[in-house]
Structure formats: structure tokens, C-alpha cells
Write a protein that holds these residues in place. Structure first.
Motif, PDB file in Angstrom:
ATOM      1  N   TYR A   4      -4.733  -7.478 -18.053  1.00 57.61           N
ATOM      2  CA  TYR A   4      -4.709  -7.175 -16.622  1.00 57.61           C
ATOM      3  C   TYR A   4      -3.995  -5.843 -16.399  1.00 57.61           C
ATOM      4  O   TYR A   4      -2.765  -5.777 -16.304  1.00 57.61           O
ATOM      5  N   ARG A   5      -4.775  -4.762 -16.322  1.00 54.35           N
ATOM      6  CA  ARG A   5      -4.199  -3.434 -16.237  1.00 54.35           C
ATOM      7  C   ARG A   5      -4.539  -2.718 -14.930  1.00 54.35           C
ATOM      8  O   ARG A   5      -3.795  -1.851 -14.499  1.00 54.35           O
ATOM      9  N   SER A  22       0.508  -2.787   2.084  1.00 59.65           N
ATOM     10  CA  SER A  22      -0.233  -2.400   0.882  1.00 59.65           C
ATOM     11  C   SER A  22       0.574  -1.432   0.025  1.00 59.65           C
ATOM     12  O   SER A  22       0.594  -1.538  -1.209  1.00 59.65           O
ATOM     13  N   ASN A  23       1.230  -0.474   0.656  1.00 59.67           N
ATOM     14  CA  ASN A  23       2.025   0.489  -0.099  1.00 59.67           C
ATOM     15  C   ASN A  23       3.234  -0.162  -0.771  1.00 59.67           C
ATOM     16  O   ASN A  23       3.598   0.198  -1.894  1.00 59.67           O
ATOM     17  N   VAL A  24       3.860  -1.110  -0.072  1.00 59.28           N
ATOM     18  CA  VAL A  24       4.981  -1.848  -0.671  1.00 59.28           C
ATOM     19  C   VAL A  24       4.508  -2.599  -1.912  1.00 59.28           C
ATOM     20  O   VAL A  24       5.157  -2.564  -2.971  1.00 59.28           O
ATOM     21  N   LEU A  25       3.378  -3.274  -1.802  1.00 59.75           N
ATOM     22  CA  LEU A  25       2.852  -4.028  -2.936  1.00 59.75           C
ATOM     23  C   LEU A  25       2.412  -3.097  -4.066  1.00 59.75           C
ATOM     24  O   LEU A  25       2.639  -3.398  -5.244  1.00 59.75           O
ATOM     25  N   LYS A  26       1.784  -1.983  -3.716  1.00 58.41           N
ATOM     26  CA  LYS A  26       1.357  -1.023  -4.739  1.00 58.41           C
ATOM     27  C   LYS A  26       2.550  -0.579  -5.584  1.00 58.41           C
ATOM     28  O   LYS A  26       2.487  -0.573  -6.829  1.00 58.41           O
ATOM     29  N   HIS A  27       3.624  -0.218  -4.911  1.00 55.80           N
ATOM     30  CA  HIS A  27       4.827   0.230  -5.627  1.00 55.80           C
ATOM     31  C   HIS A  27       5.375  -0.867  -6.523  1.00 55.80           C
ATOM     32  O   HIS A  27       5.740  -0.620  -7.687  1.00 55.80           O
ATOM     33  N   PHE A  29       3.790  -3.567  -7.803  1.00 52.97           N
ATOM     34  CA  PHE A  29       2.898  -3.846  -8.937  1.00 52.97           C
ATOM     35  C   PHE A  29       3.018  -2.757 -10.004  1.00 52.97           C
ATOM     36  O   PHE A  29       3.012  -3.051 -11.200  1.00 52.97           O
ATOM     37  N   GLU A  30       3.127  -1.507  -9.580  1.00 51.36           N
ATOM     38  CA  GLU A  30       3.285  -0.417 -10.545  1.00 51.36           C
ATOM     39  C   GLU A  30       4.601  -0.550 -11.308  1.00 51.36           C
ATOM     40  O   GLU A  30       4.657  -0.290 -12.514  1.00 51.36           O
ATOM     41  N   VAL A  37      -3.116   1.132  -9.982  1.00 53.45           N
ATOM     42  CA  VAL A  37      -3.186   0.378  -8.724  1.00 53.45           C
ATOM     43  C   VAL A  37      -3.832   1.290  -7.691  1.00 53.45           C
ATOM     44  O   VAL A  37      -3.261   2.306  -7.290  1.00 53.45           O
ATOM     45  N   LYS A  38      -5.042   0.937  -7.258  1.00 54.26           N
ATOM     46  CA  LYS A  38      -5.789   1.758  -6.297  1.00 54.26           C
ATOM     47  C   LYS A  38      -5.806   1.065  -4.951  1.00 54.26           C
ATOM     48  O   LYS A  38      -6.113  -0.124  -4.860  1.00 54.26           O
ATOM     49  N   LEU A  39      -5.476   1.814  -3.906  1.00 56.41           N
ATOM     50  CA  LEU A  39      -5.490   1.284  -2.541  1.00 56.41           C
ATOM     51  C   LEU A  39      -6.696   1.862  -1.817  1.00 56.41           C
ATOM     52  O   LEU A  39      -6.909   3.078  -1.824  1.00 56.41           O
TER      53      LEU A  39
END
Length: 378
Positions: A4-5, A22-27, A29-30, A37-39
């Protein structure tokens, strides 16, 4: 878990809340090992003209509602309990799907996370033989059936009340996690040094990201009648609004005006109470900062529903007139018992660090899915 990459986050830019989540989660997850991680703002990508029009209507829905054109509230309540097999629901479910499938074929994500109620995603993936785990984060305190048009591997919700309502509507309880709404890390930092002037009562007025809270000049003027109060007004991205208020209050040292503020948590934490719209993210931020909330003229739709829920919980007050708002603010400023009661009720809704909990749970769920697949193929 090494397989899972790549993660795809689907969102929409109606208001600013879904993008913030979305930005909070992106950060997060990274931080926790996802290499990519693409938004994607799905409606913007799939239907840019329609998206521009609907965003304009959304941003201006409050002003138009005030003159009787309550199209947003009408559409919200028309579809609030709409069944998934209805014709209208089926039409809503295909919006953006073709673009999404193109993105999936191009990006080849291992996981899909949604912070907006896009319908039909799970069914569309199954029809195409794609076994991509999906996760959905609800960004309000109330339930709209559009969130249920696509059943993911896991839902993440703000409160236990919301979880119970989803179970009553037929969603299995074991795929619903009470995580809270993801907000930025500074809102969880409760300990801070006191600063000069913090002992003075102050009211923070938040007009929203696009500066759409109404009647700010009148609100500010009437709140100044409270003894010794300071007023902080955040106008968001609405420069015209800030300039208008500047013309009226530039000579009054008790009023300070701001445009868009990144570190809004600092202003919140120094305030005796806030006056705000009823977006789920702003309300969640205020709950974790533990500042009493006054919601002024909530828009019909999810904002009105959010406001009603938090009012019932004793966390927020609702004002539909400026005189009512002024009385409520003065009561919070002068009645320590009342203010403390609202803060205590807010603590009962603090679900903890939502983004961290969601990411950890997603990783755990992916491990379960992988073990299940390995077991079935053995």
C-alpha cells in the motif's frame, strides 16, 4: 503493508472545510509511510463549469436565502433522506465517475479516501473488477443520506450520536469508527503561556473563509456596548468586507480586523467566545480549543443542522437576531458559570486527535484486508 504505497484523497471545494480536512489527512498519511498521496477536487476536475456555478451558488446561498431564494436549504432537505435506489440518487451517483475512473487508471491508487459524499464509488469499482479499499470521513455533526450512497470499508464520524443514527439507517456498526473530525494539530495543543491583555474580555467574529457571515458592521457595533470588550474580526478572503469595516472602525482601538488567518487557533484560544458560521470543521476546531460558541443565522442545510445539534448538546448558542447575539455574548462575558458549563459540555465532544486515529485505523484495516485476501487465495 508494503504494497500500500499510493493513496488518493477525493474532496470538493464547497467552502473551505473539505479541503482543510483533506490536507490534514494528506500530511498525516505522508508522515506514516505512504509514498504518494494525491488530492483531487473531483467535481472541479470532472465538471469545471458546473463546479464553478454551484460553488458560486453555495457561497452566496446565505445572502440569497435572506431575500427568500433558499435554494440550497431546499435542495439539502429534498435529498436528506433520499433513498439510494431513487432516480435522483442514481443521477447524483454518476457525477464525476468517468473522471474518477480515468484518474484511477492513471494513478493506480492502492487506497481511496473520501472527504465529500461522492455516491456510487464502491459499486463502480466492483463493476469494473477493482478491489481498492475505500474509506469515508464525514465532515459534519449530522447525517445526510448522500454520505450513504457508497458504502466504504470504513466510515469515520464525529460523534457516537452520528454512529447510532447511521446504524439505524442500516449501516453495519462494525464499519463505523467515532474518530472526530480531522483538524490541524495546533487545535489540540491546550497548554499555552498567557499573554498581555488576555484578562480582558474579547469576542472573535469569524466571517468564514469567503467572508460570508452577514451583518458584521452592525454586529461589531452592538458588541462594543459590552464593558471593556475587545472585538477581533476575521474577514477571510473577502477584502471588500475588510475595507468596509476598516472605514467604520479604524479609529476604535477596541476593534482589530484581519483577512485570512492561518494561525486562527491563537485568536480562538485568547477569546472569551466566538461568533461564527456553522461549518463542521470550524465548530470542531472551537470545540477542541474549548471556547464558547455563538452561531449567527445558520444557513439552511447542514449548517443549520450542525447548529441545532451543538445547541442541543449545550456547546453552542444560536442567534437569529443581532440583539439576541449581543445578549448572548454579554452573558458569556459576564457569567463565568455559564461559560464554564459550555466548556465542560464541549469537552464531552472532544474525540481526540482525529487524523492520527483515522490513519492508524486505516493501516489496521488494510492489514485485515490483506490477511483476508491471503487466506482466501491459500
Amino acid at each position: 503493508m508494503h504494497k500500500y504505497r499510493k493513496l488518493l484523497i477525493l474532496t470538493a471545494s464547497y467552502g473551505d472545510g473539505h479541503i482543510q480536512v483533506s490536507n490534514v489527512l494528506k500530511h498525516k498519511f505522508e508522515q506514516n509511510g505512504f509514498q504518494s498521496v494525491k488530492l483531487i477536487d473531483l467535481f472541479e476536475e470532472a465538471h469545471p463549469l458546473m463546479n464553478t456555478i454551484t460553488k458560486f451558488l453555495y457561497i452566496n446561498s446565505g445572502a440569497l436565502s435572506a431575500i427568500g431564494l433558499d435554494y440550497y436549504g431546499w435542495s439539502y432537505y429534498l435529498t436528506k433522506n433520499l433513498k439510494q435506489d431513487s432516480m435522483l440518487a442514481k443521477c447524483l451517483n454518476v457525477l464525476g465517475i468517468q473522471k474518477l475512473m480515468k484518474v484511477i487508471l492513471q494513478e493506480k491508487p492502492d487506497v481511496i479516501v473520501s472527504t465529500f459524499p461522492f455516491g456510487g464509488i464502491s459499486d463502480q469499482l466492483k463493476r469494473r473488477g477493482m478491489s481498492i479499499p475505500t474509506f469515508t470521513i464525514l465532515t459534519d455533526f449530522v447525517l445526510h443520506n448522500r454520505w450513504l450512497y457508497s458504502i466504504p470499508d470504513r466510515f469515520y464520524v464525529a460523534t457516537e450520536d452520528l454512529r447510532r443514527e447511521m446504524i439505524e439507517r442500516g449501516i453495519p456498526g462494525d464499519i463505523i469508527t467515532v474518530s472526530g473530525i480531522p483538524i490541524r494539530e495546533p487545535f489540540y495543543e491546550t497548554s499555552r503561556p498567557r499573554e498581555d491583555g488576555e484578562s480582558e474580555p474579547s469576542v472573535l467574529i469569524m466571517a468564514g473563509a469567503y467572508g460570508v457571515l452577514r451583518d458584521l458592521k452592525k454586529i461589531t457595533g452592538q458588541l462594543l456596548s459590552a464593558a471593556g470588550v475587545r472585538i477581533h474580526v476575521v474577514c477571510g478572503k473577502n477584502d471588500k468586507l475588510k475595507n468596509e469595516l476598516q472605514a467604520s472602525f479604524a479609529a476604535d482601538p477596541r476593534v482589530r480586523l484581519y483577512g485570512f488567518v492561518d494561525d486562527i487557533h491563537k485568536l480562538m484560544s485568547r477569546s472569551s467566545c466566538i461568533v461564527t458560521k456553522a461549518g463542521g470543521i470550524t465548530l470542531s476546531e472551537a470545540i477542541h480549543i474549548n471556547v464558547p460558541i455563538i452561531i449567527f443565522k445558520p444557513f439552511p442545510g447542514q449548517e443549520k443542522e450542525n447548529a441545532g445539534y451543538l445547541s442541543d448538546q449545550g456547546v453552542a448558542l444560536i442567534a437569529n437576531e443581532i440583539s439576541e447575539l449581543t445578549r448572548q455574548a454579554k452573558a458569556i462575558l459576564t457569567d463565568e458559570k455559564m461559560a464554564n458549563a459550555m466548556k465542560n459540555r464541549a469537552r464531552s465532544l472532544q474525540a481526540g486527535y482525529a487524523a492520527k486515529r483515522i490513519v492508524e485505523d486505516v493501516f489496521h484495516r488494510l492489514m485485515v484486508i490483506e490477511r483476508t485476501r491471503q487466506g482466501s487465495s491459500a
